[in-house]
Design an enzyme around this catalytic site. Structure first.
Site, short mmCIF file in Angstrom:
data_model
loop_
_atom_site.label_atom_id
_atom_site.label_comp_id
_atom_site.label_asym_id
_atom_site.label_seq_id
_atom_site.Cartn_x
_atom_site.Cartn_y
_atom_site.Cartn_z
N CYS A 100 0.89 -1.17 0.00
CA CYS A 100 0.00 0.00 0.00
C CYS A 100 0.91 1.20 0.00
O CYS A 100 1.56 1.50 1.01
CB CYS A 100 -0.90 0.01 1.23
SG CYS A 100 -1.79 1.57 1.44
N CYS A 103 -0.70 4.48 2.27
CA CYS A 103 -0.67 4.40 3.74
C CYS A 103 -0.06 3.06 4.09
O CYS A 103 1.11 2.85 3.75
CB CYS A 103 -2.04 4.67 4.38
SG CYS A 103 -3.48 3.97 3.60
N SER A 104 -0.79 2.17 4.74
CA SER A 104 -0.22 0.85 5.01
C SER A 104 -1.32 -0.20 5.04
O SER A 104 -1.30 -1.10 5.88
CB SER A 104 0.54 0.84 6.34
OG SER A 104 1.55 1.80 6.35
N CYS A 105 -2.28 -0.11 4.12
CA CYS A 105 -3.41 -1.04 4.11
C CYS A 105 -2.90 -2.48 4.01
O CYS A 105 -1.94 -2.76 3.29
CB CYS A 105 -4.33 -0.74 2.93
SG CYS A 105 -5.04 0.91 3.00
#
Lengths: 196, 226
Positions: A100, A103-105
């Site tokens: 991702c 962000c950090s999905c």
């Protein structure tokens, strides 16, 4: 902590406690909410559901088809109700990698909390622009003839890799296969059996 | 917004380093931040798109320095102050209290008895799919081009994929649109597609051979085209 771990604000704990005390006072946060989070994630971590689904897919062609075509139905076998997952299949021709960049999905319900490296600028920046070089540095050499297909999780859909079953595991049962299926293999930065 | 969070393709961050035997939480405060984020989301104090945009608005240098949960704390704090759930002044006063008393538990600063226990929130998995009956404009195999745009607000069209040609891989159904939902402008659901881009289209002559990127993109990011 690795070099990748950023410097944390020395006053971080006071900032957390300040907000926490106000949210307790206003009835937003339940008094046991923090303990429950710790309990839940420390007891129930890791890629357990993802690994079990993959082991089943390796041993049951019908389940494999279901996991790829209708993951929501496939995951109900493991008492998980998760409508937002796609499972992408590694083959001789294609190696899949999940990231991702914005962000950090990450597919928490099947893989647990993401590892720190997944959330770093180094991974998020390079996975889309130089995945082959990055994977090689991480210990995974993808043959030049194999396409690297990167899945940038920019929406609410989440991705999990269905790795190829390692050769030499033909005699193993579904239960014996589960420990080979590491979190890193389900993200696409390792092959099964090669844990980090 | 063209923020520092939009990291795809940036250079200079060095190798990806794994931490051996990484713990679930590196410190208890990380779990507290996670609990606060989930409580705020589950109680409808902010939606997931507002949350992401809250983090994106961190000062760029702070964003790169901060750890993951520190970013979350920054985003949650900003949103809760903006929405009037907590006051900036009372937050500052509390912060000073805990700076003066390091190690004190959160309950040490309470101004009175706790309110009745709020109902527990069993987790917060935002469901973004909306069955509106809208007909997708594109079908698998259709060539598309992403819009070249630089909005000041929230968007999920990464910078590295703007103004690029791709092919529709599949339609994921009708999804909440983050670009409006992050700004109080409603969900305005629209078709979401997995769009396939050849690495050469994204990175030109610097692309690695035999590589593609699939990105999930909303219909209004896309124009028909070759």
């Amino acid at each position: 902590m690795g070099k990748n771990h950023p410097n944390v604000d020395p006053y971080i704990v006071s900032r957390v406690r300040a907000l926490e005390s106000l949210l307790l006072e206003k009835g937003v946060l339940a008094p046991d909410a923090v303990d429950r989070v710790i309990q839940r994630y420390e007891a129930d971590t890791g890629p357990m559901v993802g690994a079990r689904a993959v082991a089943k897919a390796w041993t049951d062609p019908e389940y494999r088809r279901l996991l790829l075509e209708d993951p929501t139905t496939a995951l109900r076998r493991f008492d998980l109700d998760y409508a937002m997952l796609r499972v992408v299949e590694n083959t001789e021709a294609v190696h899949n990698l999940v990231v991702c960049t914005l962000c950090s999905c990450y597919p928490w319900p099947v893989l647990g909390l993401p590892p720190t490296w997944y959330k770093t600028p180094a991974y998020r920046s390079r996975a889309v622009s130089e995945p082959r070089a990055m994977l090689k540095e991480m210990g995974l050499e993808v043959p030049a003839a194999r396409e690297i297909r990167v899945w940038d999780s920019s929406a609410e859909m989440r991705y999990m890799v269905l790795p190829r079953r390692p050769t030499g595991t033909e005699g193993l049962t579904e239960a014996a296969l589960v420990p080979l299926i590491t979190r890193d293999a389900l993200i696409g930065v390792a092959e099964p059996g090669a844990d980090s | 917004m063209d923020g520092v969070h939009d990291l795809g393709g940036m250079q200079g961050f060095g190798p990806v380093e794994r931490e051996e035997n990484e713990p679930v939480f590196h410190a208890a405060w990380e779990a507290a931040v996670l609990a606060m984020m989930r409580a705020g989301g589950a109680r409808g104090l902010f939606n997931i798109d507002e949350f992401r945009h809250g983090i994106e608005r961190m000062a760029p240098a702070d964003y790169l320095r901060a750890s993951y949960y520190e970013k979350w704390l920054d985003g949650v704090s900003r949103l809760l102050v903006e929405k009037g759930v907590v006051g900036a002044q009372e937050l500052a006063v509390r912060r000073a209290f805990f700076e003066a008393q390091p190690g004190a538990p959160a309950t040490a600063a309470l101004s009175g008895p706790l309110p009745p226990r709020p109902p527990s929130n069993p987790g917060w998995v935002p469901d973004a799919i909306r069955e509106t009956g809208a007909t997708p404009r594109f079908a698998p195999g259709d060539p598309v081009r992403t819009r070249e745009m630089h909005p000041h607000g929230h968007t999920r069209l990464p910078r590295y994929a703007r103004g690029r040609r791709g092919v529709i891989h599949r339609c994921h159904g009708i999804h909440v649109f983050p670009d409006t939902n992050a700004h109080g402008l409603g969900e305005q659901p629209q078709p979401l597609y997995s769009v396939r881009f050849d690495a050469r289209e994204l990175w030109g002559e610097s692309a690695e051979p035999n590589q593609a990127v699939h990105i999930d993109l909303w219909e209004s990011y896309l124009l028909p085209g070759r």
